[in-house]
Scaffold this active site. Structure first.
Site, PDB file in Angstrom:
ATOM      1  N   HIS A  63       3.444  -0.853 -10.172  1.00  0.00           N
ATOM      2  CA  HIS A  63       3.494  -0.818  -8.704  1.00  0.00           C
ATOM      3  C   HIS A  63       2.519   0.239  -8.204  1.00  0.00           C
ATOM      4  CE1 HIS A  63       5.486  -1.591  -4.840  1.00  0.00           C
ATOM      5  NE2 HIS A  63       5.457  -0.303  -4.618  1.00  0.00           N
TER       6      HIS A  63
ATOM      7  N   ASP B 172       1.016   2.062  -5.103  1.00  0.00           N
ATOM      8  CA  ASP B 172       1.278   2.347  -3.686  1.00  0.00           C
ATOM      9  C   ASP B 172       0.016   2.792  -2.967  1.00  0.00           C
ATOM     10  OD1 ASP B 172       4.507   3.527  -4.539  1.00  0.00           O
ATOM     11  OD2 ASP B 172       4.052   1.859  -3.184  1.00  0.00           O
TER      12      ASP B 172
ATOM     13  N   MET C 242       0.428  -0.320   2.152  1.00  0.00           N
ATOM     14  CA  MET C 242       1.017   0.280   3.344  1.00  0.00           C
ATOM     15  C   MET C 242      -0.135   0.656   4.273  1.00  0.00           C
ATOM     16  SD  MET C 242       3.942   2.428   1.332  1.00  0.00           S
ATOM     17  CE  MET C 242       3.035   2.299  -0.232  1.00  0.00           C
TER      18      MET C 242
ATOM     19  N   GLY D 266       6.092   5.725   2.767  1.00  0.00           N
ATOM     20  CA  GLY D 266       5.220   6.874   2.975  1.00  0.00           C
ATOM     21  C   GLY D 266       5.336   7.917   1.891  1.00  0.00           C
ATOM     22  N   PHE D 267       6.527   7.993   1.278  1.00  0.00           N
ATOM     23  CA  PHE D 267       6.703   9.053   0.279  1.00  0.00           C
ATOM     24  C   PHE D 267       7.668   8.619  -0.824  1.00  0.00           C
ATOM     25  CE2 PHE D 267       4.454  12.255   2.616  1.00  0.00           C
ATOM     26  CZ  PHE D 267       4.591  11.839   3.946  1.00  0.00           C
TER      27      PHE D 267
ATOM     28  N   GLY E 204      10.546   9.821  -3.821  1.00  0.00           N
ATOM     29  CA  GLY E 204      11.608  10.827  -3.904  1.00  0.00           C
ATOM     30  C   GLY E 204      12.607  10.813  -2.765  1.00  0.00           C
TER      31      GLY E 204
ATOM     32  N   GLY F 235      12.264   2.126  -3.473  1.00  0.00           N
ATOM     33  CA  GLY F 235      12.598   3.384  -2.795  1.00  0.00           C
ATOM     34  C   GLY F 235      13.986   3.853  -3.187  1.00  0.00           C
ATOM     35  N   GLY F 236      14.025   4.982  -3.891  1.00  0.00           N
ATOM     36  CA  GLY F 236      15.318   5.552  -4.286  1.00  0.00           C
ATOM     37  C   GLY F 236      16.019   4.767  -5.369  1.00  0.00           C
TER      38      GLY F 236
ATOM     39  N   GLY G  60       9.733   5.241  -8.872  1.00  0.00           N
ATOM     40  CA  GLY G  60       8.687   6.246  -9.077  1.00  0.00           C
ATOM     41  C   GLY G  60       9.292   7.510  -9.670  1.00  0.00           C
ATOM     42  N   SER G  61      10.024   8.239  -8.829  1.00  0.00           N
ATOM     43  CA  SER G  61      10.526   9.541  -9.289  1.00  0.00           C
ATOM     44  C   SER G  61      11.567   9.415 -10.400  1.00  0.00           C
ATOM     45  CB  SER G  61      11.101  10.338  -8.113  1.00  0.00           C
ATOM     46  OG  SER G  61      11.942   9.524  -7.328  1.00  0.00           O
TER      47      SER G  61
HETATM   48  C1  DX5 Z   1       7.170   4.536  -0.732  1.00  0.00           C
HETATM   49  C2  DX5 Z   1       6.632   3.638  -1.839  1.00  0.00           C
HETATM   50  C3  DX5 Z   1       7.567   3.559  -3.006  1.00  0.00           C
HETATM   51  C4  DX5 Z   1       7.842   4.924  -3.653  1.00  0.00           C
HETATM   52  C5  DX5 Z   1       8.980   4.806  -4.626  1.00  0.00           C
HETATM   53  O1  DX5 Z   1       6.405   4.355   0.422  1.00  0.00           O
HETATM   54  O2  DX5 Z   1       6.394   2.337  -1.381  1.00  0.00           O
HETATM   55  O3  DX5 Z   1       7.004   2.662  -3.987  1.00  0.00           O
HETATM   56  O4  DX5 Z   1       6.684   5.363  -4.323  1.00  0.00           O
HETATM   57  O5  DX5 Z   1       9.252   6.114  -5.083  1.00  0.00           O
HETATM   58  P1  DX5 Z   1      10.749   6.527  -5.493  1.00  0.00           P
HETATM   59  O6  DX5 Z   1      11.137   5.576  -6.594  1.00  0.00           O
HETATM   60  O7  DX5 Z   1      10.606   7.936  -5.975  1.00  0.00           O
HETATM   61  O8  DX5 Z   1      11.599   6.388  -4.274  1.00  0.00           O
HETATM   62 ZN    ZN Z   2       5.889   0.854  -2.917  1.00  0.00          ZN
END
Ligand code: DX5
Ligand code: ZN
Length: 229
Positions: free
Chosen positions: A41, A43, A76, A149-150, A152, A183-184, A204-205
């Site tokens: 994935h 981003d 995005m 956007g982020f 974590g 996300g999360g 991600g995290s």
């Molecule tokens: C957020 C991204 C997600 C994010 C997932 O805008 O689209 O893909 O990187 O990160 P975690 O898994 O840490 O929420």
């Molecule tokens: Zn994403």
């Protein structure tokens, strides 16, 4: 330009998000988790649709040499149509655009015409009714479980109703459509999302913040399977 096969729709997949990886050693990070990566994935943030800037086609092109996994590019961006060709040329296999930016039908057609697999994303507060008309035209529905956007951030469990609604539509109409959550996602939320109807899990995290990302990705896969009952 070949497109790497995404695999049969509906298959349970783990899609590590490189946003949480060490950008100073991205190729190593990608290779380290390869054995537990179904899709990678990617981003992409333009600093306009979301208040952050990440990477673009040059990084996709560089990473392409180090991975033969399906590149699931999450755009995005306010104007993704201007960059589809560049991502395709760089080695993207699938591009996902946000329904919130508009011109959805045009973007879907343009991306398909380039041989891309096409995803449509919806933010947590975007109603299912906005994406429902396009389900028959896309290959992937990305239902954000955080505001983009982020990495974590915390999982927004209210989105599970939308995931279940999408799953019902896919099953009733026998659509070849993957449902992705992003996300999360971790070992606690993954089975919840799968039980609601998601089959592609972006993390991600939960993967890259661990000392052993490969082990973390495997644990996520095991946890997700438990959501299939
Ligand atoms: C957020 C991204 C997600 C994010 C997932 O805008 O689209 O893909 O990187 O990160 P975690 O898994 O840490 O929420
Ligand atoms: Zn994403």
């Amino acid at each position: 330009m070949i497109t790497i096969d995404a695999g049969p729709s509906g298959t349970l997949r783990v899609a590590p998000s490189i946003l949480a990886a060490d950008f100073g050693s991205l190729a190593n990070a990608v290779r380290e988790i390869d054995a537990e990566t179904d899709w990678l994935h990617v981003d992409v943030m333009d600093g306009h649709f979301v208040p952050n800037v990440s990477i673009g086609p040059p990084v996709v092109k560089s990473l392409r040499q180090y991975s033969d996994r399906f590149f699931d590019c999450h755009l995005m961006m306010s104007e993704p149509g201007r960059y589809l060709e560049a991502f395709r040329t760089a080695g993207a296999d699938g591009c996902t655009v946000h329904v919130e930016v508009g011109s959805t039908a045009t973007l879907i057609d343009e991306a398909h015409s380039m041989g891309l697999r096409v995803g449509l994303a919806a933010n947590p507060d975007t109603p299912f009714s906005l994406v429902a008309p396009f389900l028959g035209d896309i290959d992937l529905l990305l239902l954000m479980t955080v505001f983009p956007g982020f990495g974590g951030q915390s999982f927004i469990s209210d989105v599970m109703g939308k995931v279940s609604e999408a799953r019902r539509e896919v099953d009733v109409n026998d659509l070849a459509l993957d449902i992705e959550v992003d996300g999360g996602i971790d070992v606690v939320t993954a089975p919840i999302a799968v039980e609601a109807g998601a089959n592609v899990l972006v993390a991600g995290s939960a993967i890259f913040n661990r000392s052993d990302p490969l082990e973390a990705a495997h644990e996520l896969r095991v946890a997700a399977r438990s959501g299939r009952g």
